[in-house]
Design a protein around this motif. Structure first.
Motif, PDB file in Angstrom:
ATOM      1  N   TYR A  70      67.707  28.230  33.717  1.00 53.15           N
ATOM      2  CA  TYR A  70      68.890  27.383  33.883  1.00 53.15           C
ATOM      3  C   TYR A  70      70.077  28.241  34.324  1.00 53.15           C
ATOM      4  O   TYR A  70      70.256  29.358  33.840  1.00 53.15           O
ATOM      5  CB  TYR A  70      69.217  26.644  32.584  1.00 53.15           C
ATOM      6  CG  TYR A  70      68.229  25.526  32.302  1.00 53.15           C
ATOM      7  CD1 TYR A  70      68.548  24.202  32.596  1.00 53.15           C
ATOM      8  CD2 TYR A  70      66.966  25.797  31.796  1.00 53.15           C
ATOM      9  CE1 TYR A  70      67.643  23.185  32.355  1.00 53.15           C
ATOM     10  CE2 TYR A  70      66.041  24.789  31.568  1.00 53.15           C
ATOM     11  CZ  TYR A  70      66.390  23.476  31.851  1.00 53.15           C
ATOM     12  OH  TYR A  70      65.488  22.475  31.630  1.00 53.15           O
ATOM     13  N   ALA A  71      70.893  27.703  35.227  1.00 50.42           N
ATOM     14  CA  ALA A  71      71.926  28.513  35.882  1.00 50.42           C
ATOM     15  C   ALA A  71      73.145  28.796  35.004  1.00 50.42           C
ATOM     16  O   ALA A  71      73.803  29.815  35.158  1.00 50.42           O
ATOM     17  CB  ALA A  71      72.378  27.822  37.169  1.00 50.42           C
ATOM     18  N   THR A  72      73.488  27.887  34.098  1.00 50.58           N
ATOM     19  CA  THR A  72      74.697  28.066  33.299  1.00 50.58           C
ATOM     20  C   THR A  72      74.568  29.323  32.437  1.00 50.58           C
ATOM     21  O   THR A  72      73.578  29.484  31.736  1.00 50.58           O
ATOM     22  CB  THR A  72      74.922  26.830  32.408  1.00 50.58           C
ATOM     23  OG1 THR A  72      74.996  25.690  33.269  1.00 50.58           O
ATOM     24  CG2 THR A  72      76.185  26.936  31.589  1.00 50.58           C
ATOM     25  N   PRO A  73      75.552  30.222  32.490  1.00 51.09           N
ATOM     26  CA  PRO A  73      75.421  31.473  31.747  1.00 51.09           C
ATOM     27  C   PRO A  73      75.882  31.373  30.289  1.00 51.09           C
ATOM     28  O   PRO A  73      76.660  30.492  29.934  1.00 51.09           O
ATOM     29  CB  PRO A  73      76.346  32.425  32.519  1.00 51.09           C
ATOM     30  CG  PRO A  73      77.394  31.544  33.095  1.00 51.09           C
ATOM     31  CD  PRO A  73      76.763  30.195  33.335  1.00 51.09           C
ATOM     32  N   ILE A  74      75.385  32.266  29.475  1.00 50.20           N
ATOM     33  CA  ILE A  74      75.903  32.451  28.121  1.00 50.20           C
ATOM     34  C   ILE A  74      75.596  33.891  27.732  1.00 50.20           C
ATOM     35  O   ILE A  74      74.645  34.468  28.251  1.00 50.20           O
ATOM     36  CB  ILE A  74      75.276  31.450  27.118  1.00 50.20           C
ATOM     37  CG1 ILE A  74      76.135  31.357  25.861  1.00 50.20           C
ATOM     38  CG2 ILE A  74      73.834  31.834  26.754  1.00 50.20           C
ATOM     39  CD1 ILE A  74      76.054  30.051  25.147  1.00 50.20           C
ATOM     40  N   MET A  89      73.412  22.069  28.924  1.00 49.21           N
ATOM     41  CA  MET A  89      73.152  22.879  30.121  1.00 49.21           C
ATOM     42  C   MET A  89      72.023  23.896  29.912  1.00 49.21           C
ATOM     43  O   MET A  89      71.599  24.543  30.847  1.00 49.21           O
ATOM     44  CB  MET A  89      74.439  23.606  30.562  1.00 49.21           C
ATOM     45  CG  MET A  89      75.660  22.710  30.738  1.00 49.21           C
ATOM     46  SD  MET A  89      75.378  21.277  31.795  1.00 49.21           S
ATOM     47  CE  MET A  89      75.036  22.042  33.387  1.00 49.21           C
TER      48      MET A  89
END
Ligand SMILES: Cc1cc2nc3c(=O)[nH]c(=O)nc-3n(C[C@H](O)[C@H](O)[C@H](O)COP(=O)(O)OP(=O)(O)OC[C@H]3O[C@@H](n4cnc5c(N)ncnc54)[C@H](O)[C@@H]3O)c2cc1C
Ligand code: SF4
Ligand code: FES
Lengths: 471, 296
Positions: A275-279, A268
């Motif tokens: 990119y939209a997926t967070p971390i 992701m």
């Protein structure tokens, strides 16, 4: 150097630089280095190394071709039994396989077989003109359809081999991208994505259809495939269910399985702004476990900008299951090791996020089933380490989805699918399986080897079923 | 390719990536923030059951979003999704139009809701959760239950599917927080009155976490079996990552494969709330950027 000398070092990206990027760490031999390394091979008559190769590559034969400057010929020799040499040359644990049995390993350092394999495969990829269309051996077989569940190395191998024979093959993959662990698990600094993409394209060029976003067992079942158009089904669904520790506080936020951590980043691309997926970038990350997945998690954590990354492992250094090379790489990149330490519980803050780990010191006792000395907790040795991110990387169990939705499919008590080792067939006629779904977490090359066996098994099964005698 | 849908499962060997394009055939704004899509997805339409969800991926930079299937039409080969445009992912999804193809749609996932004739059942939908409660409510009615449906929302414009729910419910109660429509107050008030006044055998609640938790607290003293559908953070939706784990009855469960339905009285709500809020900062930053117009 050549005969008698030490083995040629693998050129690498400098540690200080590479820890800031996701580019490949190992840069590959030059032609001169490859030839020099090949010269070290004694071309042993009884070929001890070959016995260590799960797909029986004729190792001295391809090395001889490198010696004589025929790099493309060397690649062709490897490809006789290994369809993914550029991948295997990078990720196989050669020191446990071919290189372990190399005659030179007895006295010093084995031939760099994996490095030479990689060299030949990369050379061929860089120099081959547009891939000549491969003609199926027997176009008549095109009327028979085979379904492959899962697009990891096992599935890709079965599909490629059967397509070459002439069968019509469709791969059904649950995720939105191909490659299985090769994409979501193994980071690109060990296996660049263009190499994986090239192998997938090659399989597609053989006529294999790849359909993503199909969860077999949910979208439809294995039996639907057999009933609606397919002669045979190969299940290559991998291991793919994370093992957890089962201790207090494990579901606090900020605690990831190795799979989740790697999937967020590798699949992701959560670390990249667009990119939209967070971390969350860790201040202090602890990785529990010391296998290849743990090394990959730790090295990935360094690369996304963590301040501090520590591997927490309950045994000592010599028991660490990861490849020695990967442990070295990780340490060079600044990953710390905290050995003989085992988490007892995770401690959260007022928001329910992990902030510390209570650990126990361990010592090594008697050897256990695996032959490694069993770690035993030292009494009253509890101590606390701070961590705002914890990655639990203890390996995988088989994903139960196919098992629970396929009536009559026999499995081991731990969930691995039971097959006939010679044909790859499961307890259901026409249903075959291989790779991690059968063995539990293993290696890319063993998944590929299982794919080869199943491809032969499927070919034989369909021929017998339809009385096909043509070669 | 076989005829335009796969209602009767056709020859699966003839499937191609092109024959499975997830084209949007109908789009409707149910309210300023609620959007309905009817999407061509014949294989999913053919297998979907009440309570199951799909994972939607909006393209290269997108995330994988779990959305419950609100309706499906196996004969036409379409499914209906209703979603609230709350974060970057759903706002981006809301920008798709009729004729557009959704890059990736996978499902149906999760365990179907356990449906049987319990006797008298109460189905509760809060906000967009009403879209998910709809098929469950309908299935409960079809299974023979006497069905009381309660729908709650912040204000009138957020009440959805009212007419449809009324058409098959034995009784429909609407509540709004601000009293702009139906009863003023929370769904738990009429629920408590029902529990006090008659025998209720089964409750299912789907909506925002505080509402489901309040329903659980309300039914617990009465010992009425209560099911909630949890929306944990997910990535793959197939049991591979464990990101969706919740504690239920003291045991770790994966929402995507063991759920999404769980016994409301056994859920560790504090933990779930913490896990869901973990990326709050990152998400609100992303949301602002997306609303500001930067499509990507
Ligand atoms: C982080 C990590 C690092 C590793 N490093 C190495 C290494 O350096 N060297 C090495 O040799 N091995 C390594 N391994 C192990 C190796 O990757 C695996 O053994 C190998 O990928 C197994 O191949 P497979 O094809 O059986 O399964 P997988 O690669 O797991 O592929 C299975 C595929 O099936 C799909 N699938 C699952 N269920 C379904 C379903 N129901 N329907 C449709 N599709 C489904 C999955 O999404 C997946 O794409 C590593 C593993 C991990 C996790
Ligand atoms: S054992 Fe070593 S030296 Fe002998 S053939 Fe194999 S690679 Fe060469
Ligand atoms: S979403 Fe990954 S395991 Fe449930």
């Amino acid at each position: 150097m050549a005969r008698g000398g030490p083995r040629n070092k693998m050129p690498q990206q400098d540690a200080a630089k590479r820890v800031k990027n996701f580019d490949e760490v190992a840069l590959g031999y030059t032609e001169e280095q490859a030839i020099d390394e090949a010269e070290r091979c004694l071309n042993c008559k009884h070929k001890p190394c070959v016995a260590g190769c799960p797909v029986n590559i004729d190792i001295p034969a391809f090395i001889e071709l490198i010696k004589s400057n025929d790099f493309t010929g060397a690649a062709a020799e490897i490809k006789k039994t290994n369809s993914l040499p550029a991948i295997c040359g990078r990720v196989c644990p050669q020191e446990e396989q071919c290189e372990k049995l190399c005659i030179l390993a007895k006295k010093g350092e084995s031939v760099g077989i994996g490095r030479l394999e990689r060299f030949a495969a990369d050379y061929e990829a860089a120099h081959s003109t547009a891939e000549a269309a491969v003609e199926p051996e027997n176009p008549g077989l095109g009327q028979y359809n085979v379904a492959v569940v899962g697009c990891g190395p096992a599935g890709l191998t079965v599909a490629g081999d059967l397509a070459k024979k002439g069968y019509s093959v469709t791969i059904f993959e649950a995720l939105h991208k191909t490659g299985g662990v090769l994409r979501y698990g193994i980071p690109e600094f060990r296996l660049p994505r263009n190499i994986l993409d090239r192998e997938v394209k090659y399989v597609e060029s053989l006529g294999v259809k790849i359909i993503t976003d199909i969860i077999v067992g949910r979208t439809f079942r294995v039996e639907d495939l057999l009933r609606n158009g397919f002669e045979a089904v190969f299940v290559g669904s991998g291991a793919g269910a994370p093992k957890l520790m089962g201790i207090e506080g494990e579901n606090l936020s900020g605690i990831y399985s190795g799979n989740e951590w790697l999937t967020r980043i590798n699949l992701m691309r959560a670390h990249r702004e667009e990119y939209a997926t967070p971390i969350k970038i860790p201040q202090k990350a602890c990785v529990i476990g010391a296998g290849n997945t743990a090394m990959d998690c730790a090295r990935t954590a360094m690369r996304i900008g963590s301040k501090e990354v520590t591997i927490v492992y309950r045994r000592s250094r010599s028991e660490m299951p990861a490849r020695a090379e990967e442990i070295e790489n990780a340490e060079e990149e600044g990953v710390k090791l905290m050995l003989l330490t085992n988490p007892k519980r995770f401690i959260g803050d007022e928001k329910g996020a992990v902030k510390a780990i209570e650990c126990l010191r361990m010592e090594l006792g008697e050897p256990d089933d695996s032959g490694r000395r069993r770690p035993v907790a030292v009494k009253d040795s509890e101590f606390i380490i701070q961590a705002d991110t914890v990655i639990v990387a203890l390996g995988q169990n088989p994903n139960p989805l196919i098992r629970s939705t396929t009536e009559g499919l026999e499995t081991q008590s731990w969930g691995g699918i039971i097959i006939n080792e010679e044909t790859g067939m499961t307890s259901i006629a026409g249903v075959f399986a291989g790779g991690d779904a059968v063995t539990g977490e293993a290696t890319v090359i063993s998944a590929m080897g299982a794919g080869k066996i199943a491809a032969e098994g499927i070919d034989q099964y369909i021929r017998e079923k339809h009385d096909i005698t043509t070669e | 390719m076989c005829s335009k849908n796969h209602g009767e499962m056709c020859n699966l060997a003839e499937l191609t990536p092109d024959s499975l394009k997830n084209t949007i055939v109908h789009k409707e704004k149910l309210s300023p923030v609620l959007t309905l899509f009817e999407i061509r997805a014949p294989l999913i339409a053919n297998s979907a059951k009440a309570g199951q969800f799909v994972i939607v991926w909006t393209g290269e930079h997108g995330e994988r979003l779990p959305l419950t299937v609100s309706d499906w039409d196996a004969a036409n080969g379409t499914i209906t999704l209703i979603f609230q445009e709350v974060g970057r992912g759903t706002i981006e999804l809301g920008r798709f139009e009729v004729g557009d193809e959704i890059p990736s749609l996978a499902g149906p996932l999760g365990q179907p809701t356990e449906i049987k004739d319990f006797g008298t059942a109460v189905a509760i939908g809060g906000g967009v959760g009403t879209a998910i409660a709809r098929p469950v409510a309908k299935a409960l009615k079809d299974a023979g239950n006497e069905l009381i449906t309660i729908v709650g929302a912040r204000e009138k414009s957020l009440i959805i599917l009212e007419d449809e729910l009324r058409s098959f419910s034995d009784e429909l109660i609407v509540t709004t927080d601000d009293g702009s429509y139906g009863r003023k107050g929370l769904v738990t008030e009429p629920l408590k009155e029902l529990l006090d006044s008659r025998k209720i055998d089964f409750v299912v609640a789907i909506g925002p976490l505080p509402m489901m938790r309040a329903v659980a607290d309300t039914t617990k003293p009465y010992g009425v079996k209560t099911i909630v559908s949890l929306d944990a953070i997910m990535i793959d939706g197939t049991g591979m990552c464990g990101g969706c784990r919740v504690t239920v009855g003291g045991k770790t469960k994966f929402t995507c494969v063991d759920g999404p339905d769980f016994d409301a009285h056994e859920v560790d709500w504090n933990e779930l709330r913490a896990r869901k809020a973990f990326y709050f900062e990152e998400e609100s930053k992303d949301r602002q950027a997306t609303l500001a117009g930067g499509d990507e």
